[in-house]
Motif scaffolding. Structure first.
Motif, PDB file in Angstrom:
ATOM      1  N   LEU A 128       0.829  -1.202   0.000  1.00 28.14           N
ATOM      2  CA  LEU A 128       0.000   0.000   0.000  1.00 28.14           C
ATOM      3  C   LEU A 128       0.870   1.260   0.000  1.00 28.14           C
ATOM      4  O   LEU A 128       0.633   2.193  -0.771  1.00 28.14           O
ATOM      5  N   VAL A 129       1.906   1.284   0.830  1.00 28.32           N
ATOM      6  CA  VAL A 129       2.812   2.434   0.892  1.00 28.32           C
ATOM      7  C   VAL A 129       3.486   2.630  -0.471  1.00 28.32           C
ATOM      8  O   VAL A 129       3.577   3.741  -0.985  1.00 28.32           O
ATOM      9  N   TYR A 140       5.894  11.299   1.708  1.00 27.98           N
ATOM     10  CA  TYR A 140       5.899  10.587   2.997  1.00 27.98           C
ATOM     11  C   TYR A 140       4.840  11.137   3.944  1.00 27.98           C
ATOM     12  O   TYR A 140       4.101  10.387   4.584  1.00 27.98           O
ATOM     13  N   ASN A 141       4.769  12.449   4.061  1.00 23.44           N
ATOM     14  CA  ASN A 141       3.817  13.069   4.999  1.00 23.44           C
ATOM     15  C   ASN A 141       2.372  12.731   4.629  1.00 23.44           C
ATOM     16  O   ASN A 141       1.555  12.442   5.502  1.00 23.44           O
ATOM     17  N   GLU A 142       2.045  12.807   3.344  1.00 24.92           N
ATOM     18  CA  GLU A 142       0.672  12.523   2.907  1.00 24.92           C
ATOM     19  C   GLU A 142       0.308  11.070   3.165  1.00 24.92           C
ATOM     20  O   GLU A 142      -0.808  10.765   3.610  1.00 24.92           O
ATOM     21  N   ILE A 143       1.242  10.167   2.891  1.00 27.03           N
ATOM     22  CA  ILE A 143       0.994   8.738   3.126  1.00 27.03           C
ATOM     23  C   ILE A 143       0.831   8.490   4.623  1.00 27.03           C
ATOM     24  O   ILE A 143      -0.106   7.793   5.056  1.00 27.03           O
ATOM     25  N   LYS A 151       5.813   9.209   9.772  1.00 30.23           N
ATOM     26  CA  LYS A 151       6.573   9.437   8.544  1.00 30.23           C
ATOM     27  C   LYS A 151       7.741   8.460   8.467  1.00 30.23           C
ATOM     28  O   LYS A 151       8.076   7.950   7.401  1.00 30.23           O
ATOM     29  N   HIS A 152       8.327   8.166   9.614  1.00 38.73           N
ATOM     30  CA  HIS A 152       9.445   7.227   9.699  1.00 38.73           C
ATOM     31  C   HIS A 152       9.021   5.822   9.243  1.00 38.73           C
ATOM     32  O   HIS A 152       9.759   5.139   8.518  1.00 38.73           O
ATOM     33  N   THR A 153       7.823   5.418   9.661  1.00 39.21           N
ATOM     34  CA  THR A 153       7.296   4.108   9.254  1.00 39.21           C
ATOM     35  C   THR A 153       7.126   4.052   7.734  1.00 39.21           C
ATOM     36  O   THR A 153       7.489   3.067   7.096  1.00 39.21           O
ATOM     37  N   VAL A 154       6.602   5.126   7.166  1.00 38.53           N
ATOM     38  CA  VAL A 154       6.411   5.189   5.713  1.00 38.53           C
ATOM     39  C   VAL A 154       7.757   5.067   5.017  1.00 38.53           C
ATOM     40  O   VAL A 154       7.912   4.293   4.063  1.00 38.53           O
ATOM     41  N   LYS A 155       8.739   5.817   5.517  1.00 43.13           N
ATOM     42  CA  LYS A 155      10.071   5.794   4.911  1.00 43.13           C
ATOM     43  C   LYS A 155      10.666   4.384   4.967  1.00 43.13           C
ATOM     44  O   LYS A 155      11.208   3.888   3.971  1.00 43.13           O
ATOM     45  N   ASN A 156      10.556   3.731   6.105  1.00 46.24           N
ATOM     46  CA  ASN A 156      11.078   2.372   6.241  1.00 46.24           C
ATOM     47  C   ASN A 156      10.364   1.386   5.327  1.00 46.24           C
ATOM     48  O   ASN A 156      11.011   0.554   4.674  1.00 46.24           O
TER      49      ASN A 156
END
Length: 172
Positions: A128-129, A140-143, A151-156
């Motif tokens: 999904l990401v 990242y912020n929007e997701i 945001k860190h979770t999205v980046k990872n």
């Protein structure tokens, strides 16, 4: 009695225009095959005539002078048309060169299918990401906001997804 030299020039211009505008227009129309283009050229010729009004006395044959100016304007017009045509031809060739061949299109379709299969192997949240980032163009912020994660979770998750895709694609 006072005479207005400016008015005399205007009357002389009007006389020359009335006597010659049709012949200038017809010559321009014969070459351009376009009424609007012929009008533009005729206008250019008579603007040139007005701009050189201080030299009218030196012109021995006004009709020949107008014909020569018209011919020069037509040469300029034809050069411009030829340059435009060369540009169009060059652009058309570039478009044709850039169009993918049937083989390239088939390869792209196969690659897209393989990529989609690999994306489907990702864990649900990672998939999904990845899709939100790559297909929807979200940052990242929007997701993070939409999924209610950091945001860190999205980046990872995106980093892990990209590494997985890279590894799978290099093996294919």
């Amino acid at each position: 009695m006072y005479t207005n030299p400016g008015r005399e020039l205007e009357l002389e211009f009007e006389r020359i225009f009335n006597e010659n505008n049709q012949s200038v227009y017809q010559l321009a129309l014969k070459v351009t095959k376009s009424g609007p283009q012929a009008c533009d050229i005729m206008q250019d010729v008579f603007i040139k005539l007005w701009e050189t009004r201080d030299q009218w006395e030196e012109i021995r044959n006004m009709e020949a002078w107008l014909h020569r100016v018209t011919r020069n304007r037509l040469i300029d017009y034809l050069r411009k048309v030829a340059a435009d045509q060369r540009l169009q031809d060059k652009l058309w060739k570039r478009v044709q060169d850039e169009q993918p061949s049937a083989e390239a299109a088939l390869d792209a379709k196969e690659s897209a299918t393989i990529l989609q299969q690999i994306i489907n192997e990702l864990p649900p949240q990672r998939k999904l990401v990845y899709l939100m980032s790559r297909e929807q163009g979200l940052n990242y912020n929007e997701i993070a906001e939409e999924l209610s994660v950091s945001k860190h979770t999205v980046k990872n998750q995106l980093s892990l997804a990209l590494r997985f895709l890279q590894k799978k694609l290099s093996l294919e």
